[in-house]
Scaffold this motif. Sequence first.
Motif, short mmCIF file in Angstrom:
data_model
loop_
_atom_site.label_atom_id
_atom_site.label_comp_id
_atom_site.label_asym_id
_atom_site.label_seq_id
_atom_site.Cartn_x
_atom_site.Cartn_y
_atom_site.Cartn_z
N THR A 79 0.83 -1.20 0.00
CA THR A 79 0.00 0.00 0.00
C THR A 79 0.86 1.26 0.00
O THR A 79 0.56 2.24 -0.68
N THR A 82 0.83 3.98 -2.95
CA THR A 82 0.44 5.37 -2.66
C THR A 82 1.51 6.35 -3.13
O THR A 82 1.20 7.37 -3.76
N SER A 92 1.51 6.51 -6.85
CA SER A 92 0.36 7.26 -7.35
C SER A 92 0.63 8.76 -7.29
O SER A 92 0.30 9.50 -8.22
N ASN A 97 -5.76 8.52 -5.41
CA ASN A 97 -5.32 7.35 -4.63
C ASN A 97 -4.57 7.73 -3.36
O ASN A 97 -4.48 6.92 -2.43
N VAL A 98 -4.01 8.93 -3.31
CA VAL A 98 -3.13 9.28 -2.19
C VAL A 98 -3.86 9.33 -0.86
O VAL A 98 -3.47 8.65 0.10
N GLY A 116 -5.04 5.82 -0.03
CA GLY A 116 -3.93 4.95 0.36
C GLY A 116 -3.45 5.22 1.77
O GLY A 116 -3.16 4.29 2.54
#
Length: 457
Positions: free
Chosen positions: A72, A76, A79, A164-165, A168
């Motif tokens: 993950t 992150t 991304s 996504n940040v 994540g």
Amino acid sequence: MLLVAMAGTFLAILDSFIVNVAVPSIRADLNATFAQVELAVSGYVLVYGLLLVTGGRLGDLFGARRLFMIGTAVFTLASLAAGLAPGPVTLIAFRVAQAVGAALLYPQVLAVLQTAFTGRAKVRAFAVFGATIGLASIAGQVIGGLLIHLDLFGLGWRNVFLVNVPLGLLTLVGASRTLPGGGARGARLDLVGVGLLSGALLLLSLPLVEGHQSGWPAWTFVSLAAAAPVGVAFVAWERRLAARGGSPLVNPRLFRLRTFSAGSAIGLAFFAGNAGLFFVLTLELQTGLGYGPLTAGLTFVPLAVAFAAASLLAPRLQGRLGRHVLTLGYAVNAAGTLALLVTAWAAGPALTGWLMVPALTVIGFGEGLGVSPLTRTALSQVPAEDAGAAGGVLGTANELGMSLGVSVLGLVFFTALGSHDAAPGAYTGAFTIALVGNLALALTALALLPPLLRERA
């Protein structure tokens, strides 16, 4: 625990689809060639599929929570970097890094579902897992189109990665607090097995991912042929290592479990049909019918809603039908595909998204009944110490199926079309012909079911 695991699932699956609708914007903003943008899309799928088994085995050896969090974190950060990429080459590199993170975290989800839940809770957890896969697959089309349409902060296509940040980071915090721990088991990673399996998958996957775009040159057929002996070498090495008491990447005993081997084969055919359908349907909606990214994405929403509803309904039906819930699901999926074929054939040039909605809803309902029960059944006899690797194998089979479906149905579609410059009405004819191949894949999944149904739970 389930919420965190599903957040990871959503992120990994979402990014297989969300970039598709951003392709025109990325090309214009980064002055990228079509080949570069395609590599940014296909590179994720390729690397993700190559590393799923290795990621799963690392989770078996060093703990599912540890690998989930590492994956993950990598996903992150990658991304964020992709959202800030200054050019096409760096975007491709960061997309590959995203795929590495996704391949590390995704198999741990199946390991957690298999080992941390029992009884009815496990059935419900896998039902939520199936619903999440369906929602993430369609959300990629819808969220991607919506983010580009809204153009938040003037960032355009970059938002499809930057979204996504925060997700994540929240997933990381949740994983640290909820996922079960697990220490190293003292075994080494089978590096020879990793090399042989990665080589075989690369030789098989690269032509499937890139063959159509490059016009199926000679190297694609050489690569496909070379995949077989490398695959045989991998199997021979794994058997030899297991016989010596070592720790193989994929324990050969897994494929002696009928539910696992049959489930893997069914998953390959089933996901080939689904991915192939999504691919040719997107071409028909955006190029044939001239829909924009957001409108095309919204056409998938009824399918997604039906998929999620069926996934959540599956445990109740499974209590009454047992494994024949899969028979019902694949039969409904095939019936919906036939209905879509008849609709496209009867409407011809007058075909619209609205006309396809009833058939797409039926397809989504059948798909929802066919994902979570299949995954749970395929893993039902897998020992806990091999849960991660088994999840990786299932994921790899599904990814290969998706690549195969896109390649085969894409080939049928463009062969029937004849030219990318064909009139819009010609796309509907090509779409109709491609649906015949999609129906064949749906019937193949149904035909592969008997061995799975005969095996005891």
